[in-house]
Design a protein around this motif. Structure first.
Motif, PDB file in Angstrom:
ATOM      1  N   GLY A   1      30.753  30.533  31.560  1.00 61.05           N
ATOM      2  CA  GLY A   1      30.675  31.818  30.887  1.00 61.05           C
ATOM      3  C   GLY A   1      29.970  31.671  29.553  1.00 61.05           C
ATOM      4  O   GLY A   1      29.578  30.576  29.149  1.00 61.05           O
ATOM      5  N   GLN A   2      29.838  32.795  28.862  1.00 61.76           N
ATOM      6  CA  GLN A   2      29.097  32.795  27.607  1.00 61.76           C
ATOM      7  C   GLN A   2      29.950  32.315  26.428  1.00 61.76           C
ATOM      8  O   GLN A   2      29.409  32.013  25.362  1.00 61.76           O
ATOM      9  CB  GLN A   2      28.560  34.204  27.306  1.00 61.76           C
TER      10      GLN A   2
ATOM     11  N   VAL B   1      27.069  32.464  40.564  1.00 61.59           N
ATOM     12  CA  VAL B   1      28.341  33.022  40.122  1.00 61.59           C
ATOM     13  C   VAL B   1      28.196  33.433  38.660  1.00 61.59           C
ATOM     14  O   VAL B   1      27.660  32.687  37.847  1.00 61.59           O
ATOM     15  CB  VAL B   1      29.477  31.999  40.266  1.00 61.59           C
ATOM     16  N   GLN B   2      28.647  34.622  38.363  1.00 66.72           N
ATOM     17  CA  GLN B   2      28.638  35.108  36.987  1.00 66.72           C
ATOM     18  C   GLN B   2      30.077  35.155  36.480  1.00 66.72           C
ATOM     19  O   GLN B   2      30.996  35.554  37.203  1.00 66.72           O
ATOM     20  CB  GLN B   2      28.016  36.503  36.892  1.00 66.72           C
ATOM     21  N   LEU B   3      30.243  34.756  35.225  1.00 68.00           N
ATOM     22  CA  LEU B   3      31.566  34.718  34.610  1.00 68.00           C
ATOM     23  C   LEU B   3      31.548  35.565  33.344  1.00 68.00           C
ATOM     24  O   LEU B   3      30.658  35.398  32.499  1.00 68.00           O
ATOM     25  CB  LEU B   3      31.949  33.285  34.263  1.00 68.00           C
ATOM     26  N   VAL B   4      32.524  36.425  33.214  1.00 69.31           N
ATOM     27  CA  VAL B   4      32.631  37.275  32.028  1.00 69.31           C
ATOM     28  C   VAL B   4      34.000  37.050  31.403  1.00 69.31           C
ATOM     29  O   VAL B   4      35.032  37.318  32.043  1.00 69.31           O
ATOM     30  CB  VAL B   4      32.436  38.756  32.384  1.00 69.31           C
ATOM     31  N   GLU B   5      33.992  36.575  30.160  1.00 67.83           N
ATOM     32  CA  GLU B   5      35.231  36.267  29.456  1.00 67.83           C
ATOM     33  C   GLU B   5      35.599  37.397  28.517  1.00 67.83           C
ATOM     34  O   GLU B   5      34.749  38.130  28.027  1.00 67.83           O
ATOM     35  CB  GLU B   5      35.066  34.980  28.648  1.00 67.83           C
ATOM     36  N   SER B   6      36.878  37.496  28.240  1.00 70.34           N
ATOM     37  CA  SER B   6      37.357  38.463  27.255  1.00 70.34           C
ATOM     38  C   SER B   6      38.680  37.966  26.691  1.00 70.34           C
ATOM     39  O   SER B   6      39.312  37.069  27.277  1.00 70.34           O
ATOM     40  CB  SER B   6      37.531  39.849  27.888  1.00 70.34           C
TER      41      SER B   6
ATOM     42  N   GLY C   1      50.854  30.474  14.997  1.00 68.94           N
ATOM     43  CA  GLY C   1      52.106  30.862  15.621  1.00 68.94           C
ATOM     44  C   GLY C   1      51.975  32.043  16.557  1.00 68.94           C
ATOM     45  O   GLY C   1      52.901  32.353  17.314  1.00 68.94           O
ATOM     46  N   GLY C   2      50.837  32.705  16.511  1.00 69.94           N
ATOM     47  CA  GLY C   2      50.616  33.878  17.343  1.00 69.94           C
ATOM     48  C   GLY C   2      50.155  33.522  18.741  1.00 69.94           C
ATOM     49  O   GLY C   2      50.088  32.354  19.124  1.00 69.94           O
ATOM     50  N   SER C   3      49.834  34.566  19.496  1.00 70.96           N
ATOM     51  CA  SER C   3      49.443  34.391  20.896  1.00 70.96           C
ATOM     52  C   SER C   3      48.169  35.163  21.192  1.00 70.96           C
ATOM     53  O   SER C   3      47.867  36.175  20.552  1.00 70.96           O
ATOM     54  CB  SER C   3      50.553  34.899  21.830  1.00 70.96           C
ATOM     55  N   LEU C   4      47.439  34.671  22.176  1.00 73.68           N
ATOM     56  CA  LEU C   4      46.278  35.352  22.724  1.00 73.68           C
ATOM     57  C   LEU C   4      46.240  35.103  24.218  1.00 73.68           C
ATOM     58  O   LEU C   4      46.712  34.061  24.696  1.00 73.68           O
ATOM     59  CB  LEU C   4      44.980  34.841  22.105  1.00 73.68           C
ATOM     60  N   ARG C   5      45.646  36.045  24.931  1.00 78.47           N
ATOM     61  CA  ARG C   5      45.445  35.866  26.359  1.00 78.47           C
ATOM     62  C   ARG C   5      43.967  36.036  26.670  1.00 78.47           C
ATOM     63  O   ARG C   5      43.396  37.100  26.432  1.00 78.47           O
ATOM     64  CB  ARG C   5      46.263  36.882  27.149  1.00 78.47           C
ATOM     65  N   LEU C   6      43.384  34.982  27.214  1.00 78.15           N
ATOM     66  CA  LEU C   6      41.992  35.025  27.625  1.00 78.15           C
ATOM     67  C   LEU C   6      41.902  35.367  29.114  1.00 78.15           C
ATOM     68  O   LEU C   6      42.747  34.948  29.899  1.00 78.15           O
ATOM     69  CB  LEU C   6      41.306  33.695  27.374  1.00 78.15           C
ATOM     70  N   SER C   7      40.872  36.114  29.452  1.00 81.13           N
ATOM     71  CA  SER C   7      40.604  36.441  30.848  1.00 81.13           C
ATOM     72  C   SER C   7      39.166  36.082  31.186  1.00 81.13           C
ATOM     73  O   SER C   7      38.284  36.146  30.323  1.00 81.13           O
ATOM     74  CB  SER C   7      40.815  37.937  31.113  1.00 81.13           C
ATOM     75  N   CYS C   8      38.944  35.719  32.425  1.00 81.52           N
ATOM     76  CA  CYS C   8      37.596  35.418  32.897  1.00 81.52           C
ATOM     77  C   CYS C   8      37.463  35.929  34.322  1.00 81.52           C
ATOM     78  O   CYS C   8      38.178  35.471  35.213  1.00 81.52           O
ATOM     79  CB  CYS C   8      37.328  33.926  32.844  1.00 81.52           C
ATOM     80  N   ALA C   9      36.568  36.867  34.499  1.00 78.74           N
ATOM     81  CA  ALA C   9      36.328  37.444  35.816  1.00 78.74           C
ATOM     82  C   ALA C   9      35.058  36.867  36.416  1.00 78.74           C
ATOM     83  O   ALA C   9      34.007  36.876  35.758  1.00 78.74           O
ATOM     84  CB  ALA C   9      36.228  38.957  35.715  1.00 78.74           C
ATOM     85  N   ALA C  10      35.160  36.376  37.623  1.00 77.59           N
ATOM     86  CA  ALA C  10      34.010  35.813  38.328  1.00 77.59           C
ATOM     87  C   ALA C  10      33.476  36.820  39.340  1.00 77.59           C
ATOM     88  O   ALA C  10      34.237  37.549  39.974  1.00 77.59           O
ATOM     89  CB  ALA C  10      34.405  34.529  39.031  1.00 77.59           C
ATOM     90  N   SER C  11      32.179  36.835  39.472  1.00 81.48           N
ATOM     91  CA  SER C  11      31.536  37.692  40.479  1.00 81.48           C
ATOM     92  C   SER C  11      30.337  36.962  41.067  1.00 81.48           C
ATOM     93  O   SER C  11      29.870  35.972  40.514  1.00 81.48           O
ATOM     94  CB  SER C  11      31.104  39.023  39.859  1.00 81.48           C
TER      95      SER C  11
ATOM     96  N   TYR D   1      35.310  28.480  26.692  1.00 83.28           N
ATOM     97  CA  TYR D   1      34.388  28.745  27.788  1.00 83.28           C
ATOM     98  C   TYR D   1      35.125  28.717  29.119  1.00 83.28           C
ATOM     99  O   TYR D   1      35.911  27.803  29.385  1.00 83.28           O
ATOM    100  CB  TYR D   1      33.287  27.700  27.833  1.00 83.28           C
ATOM    101  N   CYS D   2      34.825  29.683  29.938  1.00 81.22           N
ATOM    102  CA  CYS D   2      35.332  29.713  31.302  1.00 81.22           C
ATOM    103  C   CYS D   2      34.398  28.895  32.195  1.00 81.22           C
ATOM    104  O   CYS D   2      33.172  28.918  32.020  1.00 81.22           O
ATOM    105  CB  CYS D   2      35.389  31.151  31.781  1.00 81.22           C
ATOM    106  N   ASN D   3      34.988  28.200  33.136  1.00 79.64           N
ATOM    107  CA  ASN D   3      34.209  27.368  34.061  1.00 79.64           C
ATOM    108  C   ASN D   3      34.652  27.624  35.493  1.00 79.64           C
ATOM    109  O   ASN D   3      35.842  27.830  35.760  1.00 79.64           O
ATOM    110  CB  ASN D   3      34.406  25.899  33.712  1.00 79.64           C
ATOM    111  N   HIS D   4      33.686  27.625  36.379  1.00 77.87           N
ATOM    112  CA  HIS D   4      33.960  27.832  37.806  1.00 77.87           C
ATOM    113  C   HIS D   4      33.198  26.761  38.580  1.00 77.87           C
ATOM    114  O   HIS D   4      31.991  26.607  38.395  1.00 77.87           O
ATOM    115  CB  HIS D   4      33.493  29.227  38.223  1.00 77.87           C
TER     116      HIS D   4
END
Length: 115
Positions: free
Chosen positions: A106-107, A2-7, A15-25, A94-97
């Motif tokens: 992920g990296q 399984v490969q994981l790509v984070e962004s 006080g701010g916000s962020l949204r992390l994404s991780c796509a698995a393939s 880090y993303c984990n699956h």
């Protein structure tokens, strides 16, 4: 495999916000758990939040009430919405699956929260 790509990491003010994404393939089974861990300099990697393919979630105490984990099973993607960020949230995330006893990472993506 399984490969994981984070962004989605970056620099944000407290006080701010962020949204992390991780796509698995790759060879993904329908039953799995995806999650986010973080590691700050000099610290060990620690769970932030995780979510099963059925939608059950777990959060670290530090994330409760501020972070929300979600996933899109059709896209094999997990998200981490982080609100009310604090300087102590600064870390590599880090993303984990996990599926059938196998764990993939992920990296990592850097999140820096300035005061």
């Amino acid at each position: 495999q399984v490969q994981l790509v984070e962004s989605g990491g970056g620099l944000v003010q407290a006080g701010g916000s962020l949204r992390l994404s991780c796509a698995a393939s790759g060879s993904i089974f329908s039953i799995n758990t995806m999650g986010w861990y973080r590691q700050a300099p000099g610290s060990t990697r620690a769970l932030v939040a995780r979510i099963t393919s059925g939608g059950s979630t777990n959060y670290a105490d530090s994330a409760k009430g501020r972070f929300t984990i979600s996933r899109d099973n059709a896209k094999n993607t997990v998200y981490l919405q982080m609100n009310s960020l604090k300087p102590e949230d600064t870390a590599v995330y880090y993303c984990n699956h996990i599926q059938y006893g196998y764990s993939y990472w992920g990296q990592g993506t850097q999140v820096t929260v300035s005061s």
